[in-house]
Design an enzyme around this catalytic site. Structure first.
Site, PDB file in Angstrom:
ATOM      1  N   ASP A  38      39.968  42.699  34.975  1.00  0.00           N
ATOM      2  CA  ASP A  38      40.077  42.917  36.267  1.00  0.00           C
ATOM      3  C   ASP A  38      38.504  43.785  36.591  1.00  0.00           C
ATOM      4  O   ASP A  38      37.884  43.865  35.501  1.00  0.00           O
ATOM      5  CB  ASP A  38      40.973  44.312  36.292  1.00  0.00           C
ATOM      6  CG  ASP A  38      41.084  44.773  37.788  1.00  0.00           C
ATOM      7  OD1 ASP A  38      41.225  44.083  38.912  1.00  0.00           O
ATOM      8  OD2 ASP A  38      40.781  46.016  37.760  1.00  0.00           O
ATOM      9  N   ASP A  44      37.465  46.378  39.375  1.00  0.00           N
ATOM     10  CA  ASP A  44      37.442  47.894  39.751  1.00  0.00           C
ATOM     11  C   ASP A  44      38.202  48.631  39.110  1.00  0.00           C
ATOM     12  O   ASP A  44      39.446  48.234  38.840  1.00  0.00           O
ATOM     13  CB  ASP A  44      37.826  47.860  41.328  1.00  0.00           C
ATOM     14  CG  ASP A  44      37.048  47.205  42.217  1.00  0.00           C
ATOM     15  OD1 ASP A  44      35.896  47.577  42.341  1.00  0.00           O
ATOM     16  OD2 ASP A  44      37.279  46.189  42.950  1.00  0.00           O
TER      17      ASP A  44
END
Length: 214
Positions: free
Chosen positions: A12, A14
């Site tokens: 991922d 953020d």
């Protein structure tokens, strides 16, 4: 593709690779002021990070979602780099994994164009083999973004690394082992409820699972 030939590590973006939540939340809240609407609190927004933008706005102002999304998408691209920085050790871990022969990709809920722009601005572009955003297919916890990323890499997947239960459930749905970092969005107890294979304060332990490939 057999596990022995799989080389894909998915991250991922953020809250996992980059400490970007202040800039995201600032832009999210800016949209309410821009439209003259009462805004939620910082912590209320933080709890929803990882979900699609329109869904997040629908939780606070369901009658104004399109206009809020427009305001966010005008503000965020001009302000995303104000406080956002890679977490400590991220560059070193990504570099080590590349040198060990693994193929690295981002699998994010961000739109593809913004995801690539963001990765490059944070100096992570040269360390990644692919940046996969989510546009036109289901968001996490559906595994679609992971499948798209692995297809672009041309390999099977080994680990999904994330900071939310959505990331972990997407990785599990894709048949990957999951690694949760606690420095991002979801608190430890929420991450633990998704039963990750690893729950750690940083990325260092990932290296112990991924020795150099022959």
């Amino acid at each position: 593709m057999s596990a022995s030939t799989s080389r894909g590590i998915l991250f991922d973006l953020d809250g996992t690779l980059v400490d970007s939540l202040p800039d995201i939340i600032d832009s999210f809240l800016h949209a309410f002021g821009h439209l003259g609407l009462p805004a939620p609190t910082y912590e209320q927004v933080r709890a929803l990070i990882g979900h699609p933008l329109d869904w997040m706005y629908s939780q606070f102002a369901p009658d104004h979602v399109p206009a809020l999304c427009v305001a966010y998408r005008e503000h965020y691209p001009l302000n995303f780099h104000r406080r956002s920085r890679p977490y400590p050790g991220v560059v070193e871990v990504l570099r080590a994994l590349r040198e060990r022969g693994y193929l690295l990709a981002v699998a994010t809920t961000k739109r593809p164009d913004m995801a690539r722009k963001f990765v490059d601005a944070m100096g992570l572009g040269p360390l990644l083999h692919h940046v996969q955003g989510t546009d036109g297919f289901p968001h996490k916890p559906a595994p679609d973004v992971i499948h798209h990323a692995l297809a672009a890499l041309g390999t099977g997947g080994l680990w999904m690394v994330g900071d939310t239960a959505l990331d972990l459930r997407a990785g599990q749905a894709a048949g990957l082992r999951t690694y949760a970092v606690t420095w991002g969005t979801h608190p430890v107890e929420v991450l633990a409820s998704a039963s990750p294979d690893e729950l750690q304060p940083d990325l260092q332990r990932l290296l112990t699972h991924l020795p150099p490939l022959a």
